[in-house]
Design an enzyme around this catalytic site. Structure first.
Site, PDB file in Angstrom:
ATOM      1  N   ASN A 116      -7.156  -3.048   9.474  1.00 31.04           N
ATOM      2  CA  ASN A 116      -7.599  -1.709   9.868  1.00 31.04           C
ATOM      3  C   ASN A 116      -8.170  -1.680  11.278  1.00 31.04           C
ATOM      4  O   ASN A 116      -8.742  -0.669  11.698  1.00 31.04           O
ATOM      5  CB  ASN A 116      -8.652  -1.184   8.885  1.00 31.04           C
ATOM      6  CG  ASN A 116      -8.070  -1.013   7.505  1.00 31.04           C
ATOM      7  OD1 ASN A 116      -6.976  -0.469   7.368  1.00 31.04           O
ATOM      8  ND2 ASN A 116      -8.758  -1.488   6.486  1.00 31.04           N
ATOM      9  N   ARG A 154      -8.044  -8.369   4.176  1.00 25.38           N
ATOM     10  CA  ARG A 154      -7.088  -7.290   4.420  1.00 25.38           C
ATOM     11  C   ARG A 154      -7.708  -6.177   5.263  1.00 25.38           C
ATOM     12  O   ARG A 154      -7.016  -5.431   5.934  1.00 25.38           O
ATOM     13  CB  ARG A 154      -6.534  -6.742   3.095  1.00 25.38           C
ATOM     14  CG  ARG A 154      -5.388  -5.770   3.337  1.00 25.38           C
ATOM     15  CD  ARG A 154      -4.515  -5.488   2.147  1.00 25.38           C
ATOM     16  NE  ARG A 154      -3.418  -4.613   2.565  1.00 25.38           N
ATOM     17  CZ  ARG A 154      -2.335  -4.397   1.873  1.00 25.38           C
ATOM     18  NH1 ARG A 154      -2.156  -4.976   0.711  1.00 25.38           N
ATOM     19  NH2 ARG A 154      -1.395  -3.581   2.323  1.00 25.38           N
ATOM     20  N   GLU A 203       1.169  -1.303  16.533  1.00 28.60           N
ATOM     21  CA  GLU A 203       0.797  -2.123  15.362  1.00 28.60           C
ATOM     22  C   GLU A 203       1.174  -3.592  15.579  1.00 28.60           C
ATOM     23  O   GLU A 203       0.508  -4.492  15.076  1.00 28.60           O
ATOM     24  CB  GLU A 203       1.444  -1.586  14.075  1.00 28.60           C
ATOM     25  CG  GLU A 203       1.052  -0.147  13.720  1.00 28.60           C
ATOM     26  CD  GLU A 203      -0.227  -0.014  12.899  1.00 28.60           C
ATOM     27  OE1 GLU A 203      -1.006  -0.985  12.771  1.00 28.60           O
ATOM     28  OE2 GLU A 203      -0.462   1.104  12.394  1.00 28.60           O
ATOM     29  N   HIS A 209      -7.620   6.945  13.111  1.00 33.49           N
ATOM     30  CA  HIS A 209      -7.297   7.933  12.074  1.00 33.49           C
ATOM     31  C   HIS A 209      -7.986   9.264  12.364  1.00 33.49           C
ATOM     32  O   HIS A 209      -7.438  10.333  12.089  1.00 33.49           O
ATOM     33  CB  HIS A 209      -7.748   7.439  10.695  1.00 33.49           C
ATOM     34  CG  HIS A 209      -6.701   6.637   9.983  1.00 33.49           C
ATOM     35  ND1 HIS A 209      -7.015   5.744   8.984  1.00 33.49           N
ATOM     36  CD2 HIS A 209      -5.353   6.598  10.116  1.00 33.49           C
ATOM     37  CE1 HIS A 209      -5.891   5.187   8.530  1.00 33.49           C
ATOM     38  NE2 HIS A 209      -4.871   5.680   9.205  1.00 33.49           N
ATOM     39  N   HIS A 226      -8.270   1.481  13.379  1.00 31.07           N
ATOM     40  CA  HIS A 226      -7.854   2.604  12.534  1.00 31.07           C
ATOM     41  C   HIS A 226      -8.962   3.601  12.216  1.00 31.07           C
ATOM     42  O   HIS A 226      -8.665   4.721  11.822  1.00 31.07           O
ATOM     43  CB  HIS A 226      -7.232   2.082  11.240  1.00 31.07           C
ATOM     44  CG  HIS A 226      -5.798   1.653  11.405  1.00 31.07           C
ATOM     45  ND1 HIS A 226      -5.432   0.647  12.271  1.00 31.07           N
ATOM     46  CD2 HIS A 226      -4.646   2.093  10.839  1.00 31.07           C
ATOM     47  CE1 HIS A 226      -4.109   0.484  12.220  1.00 31.07           C
ATOM     48  NE2 HIS A 226      -3.613   1.357  11.363  1.00 31.07           N
ATOM     49  N   LYS A 236       0.878  -1.184   0.000  1.00 34.50           N
ATOM     50  CA  LYS A 236       0.000   0.000   0.000  1.00 34.50           C
ATOM     51  C   LYS A 236       0.905   1.221   0.000  1.00 34.50           C
ATOM     52  O   LYS A 236       1.754   1.367   0.879  1.00 34.50           O
ATOM     53  CB  LYS A 236      -0.850   0.040   1.265  1.00 34.50           C
ATOM     54  CG  LYS A 236      -2.204  -0.607   1.138  1.00 34.50           C
ATOM     55  CD  LYS A 236      -3.044  -0.197   2.331  1.00 34.50           C
ATOM     56  CE  LYS A 236      -4.368  -0.899   2.384  1.00 34.50           C
ATOM     57  NZ  LYS A 236      -5.151  -0.499   3.562  1.00 34.50           N
ATOM     58  N   HIS A 289       1.261   7.903  14.693  1.00 32.55           N
ATOM     59  CA  HIS A 289       0.215   7.051  14.115  1.00 32.55           C
ATOM     60  C   HIS A 289      -0.205   5.924  15.074  1.00 32.55           C
ATOM     61  O   HIS A 289      -1.387   5.742  15.363  1.00 32.55           O
ATOM     62  CB  HIS A 289       0.725   6.480  12.790  1.00 32.55           C
ATOM     63  CG  HIS A 289      -0.207   5.505  12.143  1.00 32.55           C
ATOM     64  ND1 HIS A 289      -1.380   5.904  11.536  1.00 32.55           N
ATOM     65  CD2 HIS A 289      -0.157   4.154  12.024  1.00 32.55           C
ATOM     66  CE1 HIS A 289      -2.003   4.829  11.063  1.00 32.55           C
ATOM     67  NE2 HIS A 289      -1.281   3.758  11.342  1.00 32.55           N
TER      68      HIS A 289
HETATM   69  N1  LIG Z   1       1.417   1.444   3.723  1.00 29.06           N
HETATM   70  C1  LIG Z   1       0.882   0.868   4.768  1.00 29.06           C
HETATM   71  O1  LIG Z   1       0.404  -0.264   4.712  1.00 29.06           O
HETATM   72  C2  LIG Z   1       0.913   1.593   6.061  1.00 29.06           C
HETATM   73  C3  LIG Z   1       0.554   0.925   7.240  1.00 29.06           C
HETATM   74  C4  LIG Z   1       0.665   1.623   8.441  1.00 29.06           C
HETATM   75  C5  LIG Z   1       1.107   2.933   8.429  1.00 29.06           C
HETATM   76  N2  LIG Z   1       1.421   3.558   7.270  1.00 29.06           N
HETATM   77  C6  LIG Z   1       1.908   4.929   7.242  1.00 29.06           C
HETATM   78  O2  LIG Z   1       3.155   4.966   7.943  1.00 29.06           O
HETATM   79  C7  LIG Z   1       3.355   6.263   8.458  1.00 29.06           C
HETATM   80  C8  LIG Z   1       3.846   6.161   9.864  1.00 29.06           C
HETATM   81  O3  LIG Z   1       5.047   5.437   9.882  1.00 29.06           O
HETATM   82  P1  LIG Z   1       6.148   5.634  11.016  1.00 29.06           P
HETATM   83  O4  LIG Z   1       5.513   5.546  12.339  1.00 29.06           O
HETATM   84  O5  LIG Z   1       7.271   4.737  10.699  1.00 29.06           O
HETATM   85  O6  LIG Z   1       6.475   7.161  10.866  1.00 29.06           O
HETATM   86  P2  LIG Z   1       7.576   8.058  10.164  1.00 29.06           P
HETATM   87  O7  LIG Z   1       8.087   7.480   8.923  1.00 29.06           O
HETATM   88  O8  LIG Z   1       6.985   9.410  10.119  1.00 29.06           O
HETATM   89  O9  LIG Z   1       8.741   8.003  11.257  1.00 29.06           O
HETATM   90  C9  LIG Z   1       8.519   8.541  12.527  1.00 29.06           C
HETATM   91  C10 LIG Z   1       9.621   9.516  12.941  1.00 29.06           C
HETATM   92  O10 LIG Z   1      10.792   8.774  13.274  1.00 29.06           O
HETATM   93  C11 LIG Z   1      11.907   9.232  12.514  1.00 29.06           C
HETATM   94  N3  LIG Z   1      12.727   8.044  12.273  1.00 29.06           N
HETATM   95  C12 LIG Z   1      12.439   7.000  11.473  1.00 29.06           C
HETATM   96  N4  LIG Z   1      13.372   6.047  11.604  1.00 29.06           N
HETATM   97  C13 LIG Z   1      14.285   6.498  12.491  1.00 29.06           C
HETATM   98  C14 LIG Z   1      15.464   5.949  13.050  1.00 29.06           C
HETATM   99  N5  LIG Z   1      15.870   4.711  12.740  1.00 29.06           N
HETATM  100  N6  LIG Z   1      16.159   6.698  13.933  1.00 29.06           N
HETATM  101  C15 LIG Z   1      15.714   7.932  14.282  1.00 29.06           C
HETATM  102  N7  LIG Z   1      14.587   8.500  13.809  1.00 29.06           N
HETATM  103  C16 LIG Z   1      13.880   7.781  12.917  1.00 29.06           C
HETATM  104  C17 LIG Z   1      11.315   9.864  11.290  1.00 29.06           C
HETATM  105  O11 LIG Z   1      12.148  10.848  10.747  1.00 29.06           O
HETATM  106  C18 LIG Z   1      10.037  10.491  11.851  1.00 29.06           C
HETATM  107  O12 LIG Z   1      10.312  11.726  12.436  1.00 29.06           O
HETATM  108  C19 LIG Z   1       2.038   6.992   8.319  1.00 29.06           C
HETATM  109  O13 LIG Z   1       2.152   7.901   7.262  1.00 29.06           O
HETATM  110  C20 LIG Z   1       1.043   5.892   7.978  1.00 29.06           C
HETATM  111  O14 LIG Z   1      -0.009   6.349   7.169  1.00 29.06           O
HETATM  112  C21 LIG Z   1       1.336   2.912   6.106  1.00 29.06           C
HETATM  113 ZN   LIG Z   2      -1.590   1.675  11.006  1.00 27.24          ZN
END
Ligand SMILES: NC(=O)c1ccc[n+]([C@@H]2O[C@H](COP(=O)([O-])OP(=O)(O)OC[C@H]3O[C@@H](n4cnc5c(N)ncnc54)[C@H](O)[C@@H]3O)[C@@H](O)[C@H]2O)c1
Ligand SMILES: [Zn+2]
Length: 363
Positions: free
Chosen positions: A240, A236, A181, A247, A243, A139, A260
């Site tokens: 959610n 799938r 998650e 959300h 969520h 996704k 998130h």
């Molecule tokens: N595609 C999908 O199936 C799916 C599923 C769940 C969530 N998402 C999306 O994922 C996003 C959230 O992901 P997330 O929680 O990883 O957030 P993110 O990518 O925003 O990372 C969170 C924060 O941590 C920092 N960061 C990341 N890795 C780091 C590291 N190793 N060391 C230090 N800092 C680090 C980033 O710069 C950011 O400030 C949302 O946009 C959500 O919509 C997508």
């Molecule tokens: Zn999620």
């Protein structure tokens, strides 16, 4: 360790372990050799914390595009900047993108890859706990000011390389967010595993071994579900869980206000309250789950900053909403999710129950 993901459109592997980046990429030699150039998409925090390790472990020449951190990288402006970068670097259909970052970088990179010249290959290199979820399953999306993830595509990566070494620089807030998650994957699949998680004295200070084992279990749940249903026609939807309300809270707080997973944790308690009405889930369990979440530092006080009317507008924008009726993922018991449509009036009742329960447990 390798976990296969077989979707209708494409099969690939998640390679997971500690300090495995180099070996993993040697096993992906074919993709590297086929590429005319490699472009790494990352964000400023990840690059700052991890560029030395990445450069040491990734021997191939590459260009790097460093984006603003967090949800900002999923804006239309940044998407445009990313495409401009690819064009300026004379990228072709044979250019390989690498998403080095959390879910935000992964979603943006995947969507950029899906749409640049109608599709170029990409590899996910997740650096957050949350991304054990987002990096698997294809996704991809960016945000519209009117709604999160509103513009996107299903587009599978060539591989996922999950080196847990990257997690060492994560903040506690991001650890907690990601673990929500993991807990979601347990709630929708396996009671025994859930109980192990609920027994942990800390969820942000796990040993490498514990962390790897829980992440592997989470990825297996996700991989199994997307294998059965790549494009969210059926099972799938279960992913959610938590969520819909989550959300809404996340959007109301303004992206970046709540992480998130923090918002999803609130949404999962809401979904458990709703499940109580239709299943074996009882108040005792919901309450003990909430107490666990509060004890582990999930910020529930955010709920009181918004009225139900504010949250409702966001919920109705949910991609699963149809004609004012919301489709919720509920649990008939732990490990057994199902989908049920719920009228807005009932959503309001549960919102009230959540607020009362939070007051009861002292939040
Ligand atoms: N595609 C999908 O199936 C799916 C599923 C769940 C969530 N998402 C999306 O994922 C996003 C959230 O992901 P997330 O929680 O990883 O957030 P993110 O990518 O925003 O990372 C969170 C924060 O941590 C920092 N960061 C990341 N890795 C780091 C590291 N190793 N060391 C230090 N800092 C680090 C980033 O710069 C950011 O400030 C949302 O946009 C959500 O919509 C997508
Ligand atoms: Zn999620």
């Amino acid at each position: 360790m390798k976990i296969p993901v077989h979707t209708a459109s494409h099969s690939y592997e998640v390679i997971i372990g500690n300090r495995i980046l180099k070996d993993a990429f040697s096993s992906l030699k074919k993709h590297i050799e086929e590429a005319d150039r490699i472009i790494v998409f990352t964000d400023e925090n990840v690059w700052q914390a991890q560029h030395a390790y990445f450069q040491e472990q990734f021997p191939e020449p590459f260009e790097v595009f460093v984006m603003p951190a967090g949800e900002t990288c999923k804006s239309f402006d940044n998407y445009f900047a990313a495409q401009t970068f690819l064009l300026e670097k004379k990228s072709t259909r044979k250019t390989l993108l690498i998403a080095l970052g959390g879910g935000a970088v992964g979603d943006l990179t995947g969507f950029a890859a899906a749409t640049y010249m109608r599709g170029i290959p990409y590899i996910q290199v997740p650096t957050t706990i949350l991304a054990h979820d987002s990096a698997v399953g294809g996704k991809t999306a960016i945000n519209h000011p009117q709604g999160k993830n509103m513009v996107g595509a299903f587009y599978q990566p060539q591989a996922v390389v999950y080196d847990t070494e990257f997690l060492s620089s994560l903040s506690e807030k991001e650890m907690r967010s990601g673990m929500a998650e993991v807990i979601k994957h347990a709630l929708i699949s396996n009671e025994k595993w859930l109980m192990e998680l609920l027994d942990l004295s800390s969820i942000t200070k796990l040993s490498d071994h514990q962390l790897a084992s829980h992440l592997k279990s989470g990825i297996e749940v996700k991989a199994k579900i997307v294998t059965e249903d790549e494009t969210e026609q059926s099972v799938r939807k279960y992913l959610n869980f938590g969520h819909t309300y989550g959300h809404a809270i996340e959007a109301a707080a303004g992206y970046g206000g709540l992480a998130h997973g923090e918002a999803v944790m609130i949404g999962m308690v809401y979904a458990l309250l709703l499940s109580e009405r239709y299943s074996q889930i009882n108040r005792e369990f919901t309450k003990s789950f909430l107490q666990f979440a509060i004890e582990k530092g999930y910020p529930f006080e955010g709920v009181f900053n918004y009225s139900f009317d504010q949250l409702k507008d966001y919920m109705l924008k949910d991609k699963k909403a149809e004609y004012g009726v919301l489709n919720f993922v509920l649990l008939s018991k732990i490990g057994e999710p199902f989908v049920r449509s719920i009228e807005l009036s009932e959503c309001k009742e549960i919102d009230l129950e959540l607020r009362e329960l939070l007051q009861e447990v002292g939040k």
